[in-house]
Write a protein that holds these residues in place. Structure first.
Motif, mmCIF file in Angstrom:
data_model
loop_
_atom_site.group_PDB
_atom_site.id
_atom_site.type_symbol
_atom_site.label_atom_id
_atom_site.label_comp_id
_atom_site.label_asym_id
_atom_site.label_seq_id
_atom_site.Cartn_x
_atom_site.Cartn_y
_atom_site.Cartn_z
ATOM 1 N N ARG A 1 0.873 -1.171 0.000
ATOM 2 C CA ARG A 1 0.000 0.000 0.000
ATOM 3 C C ARG A 1 0.909 1.219 0.000
ATOM 4 N NH1 ARG A 1 -2.849 3.551 3.600
ATOM 5 N NH2 ARG A 1 -1.777 2.636 5.363
ATOM 6 N N ILE A 2 0.668 2.141 -0.899
ATOM 7 C CA ILE A 2 1.480 3.342 -1.028
ATOM 8 C C ILE A 2 1.046 4.336 0.039
ATOM 9 C CG2 ILE A 2 2.119 5.233 -2.574
ATOM 10 C CD1 ILE A 2 1.534 3.223 -4.895
ATOM 11 N N VAL A 3 2.003 4.826 0.828
ATOM 12 C CA VAL A 3 1.683 5.729 1.933
ATOM 13 C C VAL A 3 2.268 7.127 1.733
ATOM 14 C CG1 VAL A 3 1.389 3.895 3.631
ATOM 15 C CG2 VAL A 3 3.642 4.888 3.298
ATOM 16 N N GLN A 4 2.985 7.358 0.647
ATOM 17 C CA GLN A 4 3.541 8.674 0.344
ATOM 18 C C GLN A 4 3.440 8.913 -1.148
ATOM 19 O OE1 GLN A 4 5.973 11.141 1.963
ATOM 20 N NE2 GLN A 4 4.590 10.686 3.621
ATOM 21 N N GLY A 5 3.075 10.116 -1.513
ATOM 22 C CA GLY A 5 3.082 10.471 -2.919
ATOM 23 C C GLY A 5 1.695 10.598 -3.511
ATOM 24 N N ARG A 6 1.661 10.784 -4.792
ATOM 25 C CA ARG A 6 0.430 11.016 -5.531
ATOM 26 C C ARG A 6 -0.545 9.839 -5.450
ATOM 27 N NH1 ARG A 6 1.817 13.089 -11.168
ATOM 28 N NH2 ARG A 6 2.360 14.868 -9.895
ATOM 29 N N GLU A 7 -0.024 8.619 -5.370
ATOM 30 C CA GLU A 7 -0.872 7.422 -5.336
ATOM 31 C C GLU A 7 -1.190 6.969 -3.911
ATOM 32 O OE1 GLU A 7 2.255 7.001 -7.039
ATOM 33 O OE2 GLU A 7 1.576 7.391 -9.078
ATOM 34 N N PHE A 8 -1.171 7.889 -2.945
ATOM 35 C CA PHE A 8 -1.408 7.562 -1.539
ATOM 36 C C PHE A 8 -2.675 6.720 -1.375
ATOM 37 C CE2 PHE A 8 -3.572 8.403 2.468
ATOM 38 C CZ PHE A 8 -2.582 8.052 3.376
ATOM 39 N N GLY A 9 -2.559 5.610 -0.638
ATOM 40 C CA GLY A 9 -3.696 4.760 -0.340
ATOM 41 C C GLY A 9 -3.974 3.691 -1.370
ATOM 42 N N GLN B 1 10.562 3.357 2.116
ATOM 43 C CA GLN B 1 10.012 4.165 3.198
ATOM 44 C C GLN B 1 8.655 4.761 2.826
ATOM 45 O OE1 GLN B 1 13.080 7.013 3.995
ATOM 46 N NE2 GLN B 1 14.189 5.607 5.344
ATOM 47 N N HIS B 2 8.309 4.727 1.554
ATOM 48 C CA HIS B 2 7.062 5.330 1.080
ATOM 49 C C HIS B 2 5.966 4.309 0.812
ATOM 50 C CE1 HIS B 2 9.574 8.970 -0.459
ATOM 51 N NE2 HIS B 2 9.571 8.861 0.854
ATOM 52 N N ILE B 3 6.204 3.064 1.194
ATOM 53 C CA ILE B 3 5.195 2.011 1.010
ATOM 54 C C ILE B 3 5.054 1.203 2.287
ATOM 55 C CG2 ILE B 3 5.512 1.803 -1.484
ATOM 56 C CD1 ILE B 3 7.217 -0.665 -0.991
ATOM 57 N N GLU B 4 3.908 0.547 2.407
ATOM 58 C CA GLU B 4 3.661 -0.370 3.515
ATOM 59 C C GLU B 4 3.527 -1.767 2.922
ATOM 60 O OE1 GLU B 4 0.223 -1.349 6.811
ATOM 61 O OE2 GLU B 4 0.051 0.434 5.571
ATOM 62 N N LEU B 5 4.407 -2.679 3.353
ATOM 63 C CA LEU B 5 4.370 -4.044 2.841
ATOM 64 C C LEU B 5 3.237 -4.819 3.494
ATOM 65 C CD1 LEU B 5 8.187 -4.860 3.037
ATOM 66 C CD2 LEU B 5 6.890 -4.241 1.001
ATOM 67 N N CYS B 6 2.415 -5.450 2.676
ATOM 68 C CA CYS B 6 1.377 -6.347 3.181
ATOM 69 C C CYS B 6 1.987 -7.741 3.288
ATOM 70 C CB CYS B 6 0.187 -6.371 2.231
ATOM 71 S SG CYS B 6 -0.582 -4.760 2.009
ATOM 72 N N GLU B 7 1.407 -8.574 4.108
ATOM 73 C CA GLU B 7 1.950 -9.921 4.271
ATOM 74 C C GLU B 7 1.655 -10.815 3.077
ATOM 75 O OE1 GLU B 7 1.127 -11.795 7.972
ATOM 76 O OE2 GLU B 7 1.387 -9.934 9.076
#
Length: 111
Positions: free
Chosen positions: A15-23, A56-62
């Motif tokens: 899941r993108i947590v930074q930038g134009r594609e947030f969320g 640092q700008h993404i959240e890794l899903c399991e």
């Protein structure tokens, strides 16, 4: 990236947590180095033009898509349709409580 995340894997949903594609969600299609990965979603970001993103700008899903992973490891390519299918499958199975049009808030996690 949160403190509970491990190293990224090919075929892993993020899941993108930074930038134009947030969320938005995407899939790791290549690992450039210890800080950077290439992301694609099969829709806005096609396999042929992936997004270079800092970890640092993404959240890794399991969740790691077995179809995407095996295709990338065997042939080095994956179809955009397979990327879209894997993302929709993940969202339908794991994020059922989101209603159409709802946005992810900052507190919601991938898993």
């Amino acid at each position: 990236m949160s403190e509970t995340d491990s190293s990224p894997r090919i075929g892993q949903i993020v899941r993108i947590v930074q930038g134009r594609e947030f969320g938005q969600f995407a899939i790791i299609i290549d690992i450039v180095n210890e800080r950077l990965v290439l992301l694609a979603d099969g829709e806005k970001r096609k396999f042929d033009k992936p997004k270079l993103k800092n970890l640092q700008h993404i959240e890794l899903c399991e969740y790691v898509s077995p179809e995407v992973r095996s295709s990338l490891l065997e042939t080095g390519r994956v179809t955009n349709g397979k990327l879209r299918f894997a993302l929709s499958k993940f969202v339908n199975e794991n994020l059922i409580d989101l209603k159409k049009g709802d946005q992810l808030d900052g507190e919601r996690r991938c898993n």
